[in-house]
Design an enzyme around this catalytic site. Structure first.
Site, PDB file in Angstrom:
ATOM      1  N   CYS A 260     -72.217  23.396 -38.458  1.00 24.59           N
ATOM      2  CA  CYS A 260     -71.920  24.482 -39.641  1.00 24.59           C
ATOM      3  C   CYS A 260     -73.443  24.604 -40.167  1.00 24.59           C
ATOM      4  CB  CYS A 260     -71.253  23.728 -40.798  1.00 24.59           C
ATOM      5  SG  CYS A 260     -69.567  23.181 -40.291  1.00 24.59           S
ATOM      6  N   GLY A 262     -75.597  27.404 -41.200  1.00 19.20           N
ATOM      7  CA  GLY A 262     -76.193  28.525 -41.882  1.00 19.20           C
ATOM      8  C   GLY A 262     -76.209  27.992 -43.110  1.00 19.20           C
ATOM      9  N   GLY A 265     -81.549  25.526 -42.746  1.00 20.35           N
ATOM     10  CA  GLY A 265     -82.419  24.633 -43.397  1.00 20.35           C
ATOM     11  C   GLY A 265     -82.527  23.427 -42.436  1.00 20.35           C
ATOM     12  N   GLU A 285     -72.813  28.621 -36.455  1.00 15.18           N
ATOM     13  CA  GLU A 285     -72.359  28.894 -37.764  1.00 15.18           C
ATOM     14  C   GLU A 285     -71.181  29.893 -37.557  1.00 15.18           C
ATOM     15  OE1 GLU A 285     -72.855  28.865 -41.217  1.00 15.18           O
ATOM     16  OE2 GLU A 285     -71.641  30.282 -41.323  1.00 15.18           O
ATOM     17  N   ASP A 327     -72.310  19.366 -41.624  1.00 16.85           N
ATOM     18  CA  ASP A 327     -72.732  19.745 -42.758  1.00 16.85           C
ATOM     19  C   ASP A 327     -71.610  20.721 -43.320  1.00 16.85           C
ATOM     20  OD1 ASP A 327     -74.480  19.699 -45.068  1.00 16.85           O
ATOM     21  OD2 ASP A 327     -75.851  21.131 -44.306  1.00 16.85           O
ATOM     22  N   CYS A 380     -73.032  18.624 -49.769  1.00 11.20           N
ATOM     23  CA  CYS A 380     -74.072  18.472 -50.965  1.00 11.20           C
ATOM     24  C   CYS A 380     -72.935  18.509 -52.169  1.00 11.20           C
ATOM     25  CB  CYS A 380     -74.853  20.017 -50.906  1.00 11.20           C
ATOM     26  SG  CYS A 380     -73.972  21.526 -51.087  1.00 11.20           S
TER      27      CYS A 380
HETATM   28  C1  LIG Z   1     -73.111  23.491 -46.367  1.00 11.10           C
HETATM   29  S1  LIG Z   1     -73.158  24.984 -45.428  1.00 11.10           S
HETATM   30  C2  LIG Z   1     -74.436  24.426 -44.214  1.00 11.10           C
HETATM   31  C3  LIG Z   1     -75.929  24.349 -44.608  1.00 11.10           C
HETATM   32  C4  LIG Z   1     -76.758  24.290 -43.574  1.00 11.10           C
HETATM   33  N1  LIG Z   1     -76.639  23.089 -42.935  1.00 11.10           N
HETATM   34  C5  LIG Z   1     -78.273  24.186 -44.052  1.00 11.10           C
HETATM   35  O1  LIG Z   1     -78.810  23.257 -44.109  1.00 11.10           O
HETATM   36  O2  LIG Z   1     -78.925  24.965 -44.262  1.00 11.10           O
HETATM   37  C6  LIG Z   1     -71.658  25.074 -44.616  1.00 11.10           C
HETATM   38  C7  LIG Z   1     -71.620  26.322 -43.915  1.00 11.10           C
HETATM   39  O3  LIG Z   1     -70.724  26.208 -42.834  1.00 11.10           O
HETATM   40  C8  LIG Z   1     -70.175  27.476 -42.523  1.00 11.10           C
HETATM   41  N2  LIG Z   1     -68.798  27.591 -42.309  1.00 11.10           N
HETATM   42  C9  LIG Z   1     -67.486  27.303 -43.074  1.00 11.10           C
HETATM   43  N3  LIG Z   1     -66.536  27.226 -42.192  1.00 11.10           N
HETATM   44  C10 LIG Z   1     -66.964  27.013 -41.002  1.00 11.10           C
HETATM   45  C11 LIG Z   1     -66.335  26.835 -39.821  1.00 11.10           C
HETATM   46  N4  LIG Z   1     -64.953  26.702 -39.712  1.00 11.10           N
HETATM   47  N5  LIG Z   1     -66.832  26.503 -38.590  1.00 11.10           N
HETATM   48  C12 LIG Z   1     -68.096  26.605 -38.525  1.00 11.10           C
HETATM   49  N6  LIG Z   1     -68.943  27.115 -39.703  1.00 11.10           N
HETATM   50  C13 LIG Z   1     -68.251  27.185 -41.032  1.00 11.10           C
HETATM   51  C14 LIG Z   1     -70.451  28.335 -43.786  1.00 11.10           C
HETATM   52  O4  LIG Z   1     -70.411  29.619 -43.569  1.00 11.10           O
HETATM   53  C15 LIG Z   1     -71.659  27.598 -44.570  1.00 11.10           C
HETATM   54  O5  LIG Z   1     -72.765  28.538 -43.776  1.00 11.10           O
END
Ligand SMILES: C[S@@+](CC[C@H](N)C(=O)[O-])C[C@H]1O[C@@H](n2cnc3c(N)ncnc32)[C@H](O)[C@@H]1O
Length: 427
Positions: A260, A262, A265, A285, A327, A380
């Protein structure tokens, strides 16, 4: 626009309450549009962010002074009253200016009708200081109910944070206070691309790659940040990437996955750490526009492949990764200090949708990691339903997974967002 700063502040508050806008996106755009810079921009940011953070306290006070209660007030007028209350009770604005400038904004931006009402209420609010008002509006309330008004958090969040503190529940007031302070900007020097010593600011407390910018420091002015050799990243997020990278694996250490990723970072730091060991990273992502942010973040690294799949269904072979980061999408209750409006927008029912997704993503990660490899599960948020209970629900009854460590970082203790990270090993 005379006094464009307060007009912009009111428009930003309106966009947040009426259109569900994110203040971190909408306010900088408005400041740009009106060419508000430097000290005026800092003043506008404090007006808007502070008003949003303290909205719970101000609404309790407005409820007390408005004869028909806070709920009877038209939303634009209520936003203006909150803005005035913030200046009167929490900023060093002289009381007469806080009242008259706010009343002028109401006249200009809303109309003549609510002018007298706004003027009368703000004058009443100006008759006491914040402590005087808090004593009045929390009278007869105890424990978390009083705390919720005093520290301006919804009651359910106060209760969830207290539960998450566990044996340290007595620290709840310190945690709530930390949520009300804007965080310092923290940089990460991506290993192999830059060093912390090349960046301005002071060393971080916990991550060897961190640099904490002086107040007012502008990361956009730093060449290493502009060209992707460094980034803006809370130390808690750096520590999660480091926890995954430093966990011992048996045997090869060549293929890493960020399920995950997006906006990217952690993927950028993980990719840099992987490159140092000759490993590759798949940064996945689900949302294309966020995957584009990941591509931008990792543009200096040749060992990162960005993919766009639902992490539960992506086409990877079971057991094909040595290290996997989940994440997970979460409530973000650990990052309230950097998202001023989010505490009012989140609902307890959000957890009902998030928890099954978190469990499914962690289950998939454990399928994709090979025996002997490691998975880090991070949020988070410190909410126990998203942290330890997800780990317990997924690993309970499995004899092929060991929880090697869990860690909860806190703003009031560590100076980080309240990040959670569990490191799991597959057998
Ligand atoms: C907490 S953020 C991750 C932050 C990222 N690791 C960073 O450090 O920048 C969670 C991410 O998971 C994505 N997401 C949500 N459902 C998902 C899925 N089923 N599979 C993959 N990504 C997913 C969201 O779009 C979001 O960008």
């Amino acid at each position: 626009m005379s006094d464009p700063v307060r007009s912009v502040a009111l428009h930003a508050l309106r966009a947040v309450s009426e259109q569900d806008a994110y203040v971190n996106l909408v306010l900088p755009a408005m400041l740009d549009e009106h060419h508000i810079e430097g000290r005026d921009a800092a003043f506008a940011t404090e007006l808007v962010h502070g008003t949003l953070r303290r909205q719970g306290t101000y609404d309790a006070i407005i409820d007390h002074v408005a004869s028909k209660g806070v709920r009877s007030i038209d939303p634009p007028v209520l936003d203006a009253l909150r803005l005035g209350a913030h200046q009167l009770l929490n900023m060093r604005v002289p009381a007469h200016a806080a009242v008259s400038e706010t009343v002028d904004v109401v006249r200009r931006e809303i109309g003549h009708k609510p002018v007298a009402f706004t003027n009368a209420l703000l004058r009443k609010i100006g008759q006491k200081d914040l402590d005087g008002w808090l004593a009045i509006v929390t009278e007869g309330l105890e424990g978390d109910e009083a705390r919720a008004i005093r520290a301006s958090h919804p009651l359910w969040i106060v209760q969830a944070l207290r539960e998450a503190l566990g044996g340290h529940a007595a620290q709840i007031d310190k945690l709530l206070a930390a949520d009300n302070l804007p965080p310092r900007v923290t940089l990460v020097a991506r290993p192999g691309l830059s060093t912390p010593e090349q960046l301005p600011g002071t060393p971080g407390k916990l991550s060897p790659y961190a640099r904490i910018l002086d107040e007012g420091g502008d990361p956009g002015a730093i060449a290493e940040v502009r060209d992707g050799r460094a980034g803006v990243q809370d130390e808690g997020s750096q520590l999660v990437a480091i926890a995954l990278a430093e966990a011992a694996v048996d045997g090869q250490d060549a293929r890493w996955l960020d399920l995950c990723a997006g906006p990217g970072g952690k993927a950028a730091l993980l990719g840099a750490l992987a490159a140092g060991r000759g490993a590759t990273l798949v940064a996945n992502e689900m949302q294309e526009h966020r995957a584009e942010l990941v591509r931008h973040g990792v543009r200096r690294l040749g060992n990162v492949e960005v993919t766009v799949f639902d992490g539960r269904e992506g086409p990877w072979e079971p057991g094909s990764f040595d290290r996997v980061l989940v994440d997970a999408p979460c409530t973000g209750l650990g990052a309230l200090r950097r998202r001023p409006e989010s505490r009012w927008r989140r609902k307890p029912s959000d957890l009902d949708g998030l928890v099954p997704l978190q469990e499914a993503l962690l289950t998939r990660a454990l399928e994709l990691v090979r025996p002997g490899g490691v998975v880090a599960y991070a949020t988070c948020s410190p909410h126990v339903r998203e942290t330890t209970r997800v780990v317990e629900a997924v690993t309970g009854g499995r004899d092929d997974v060991v929880v090697e460590s869990t860690h909860q970082w806190w703003p009031h203790i560590d100076g980080t967002d309240a990040m959670f990270c569990a490191v799991l090993r597959r057998h």
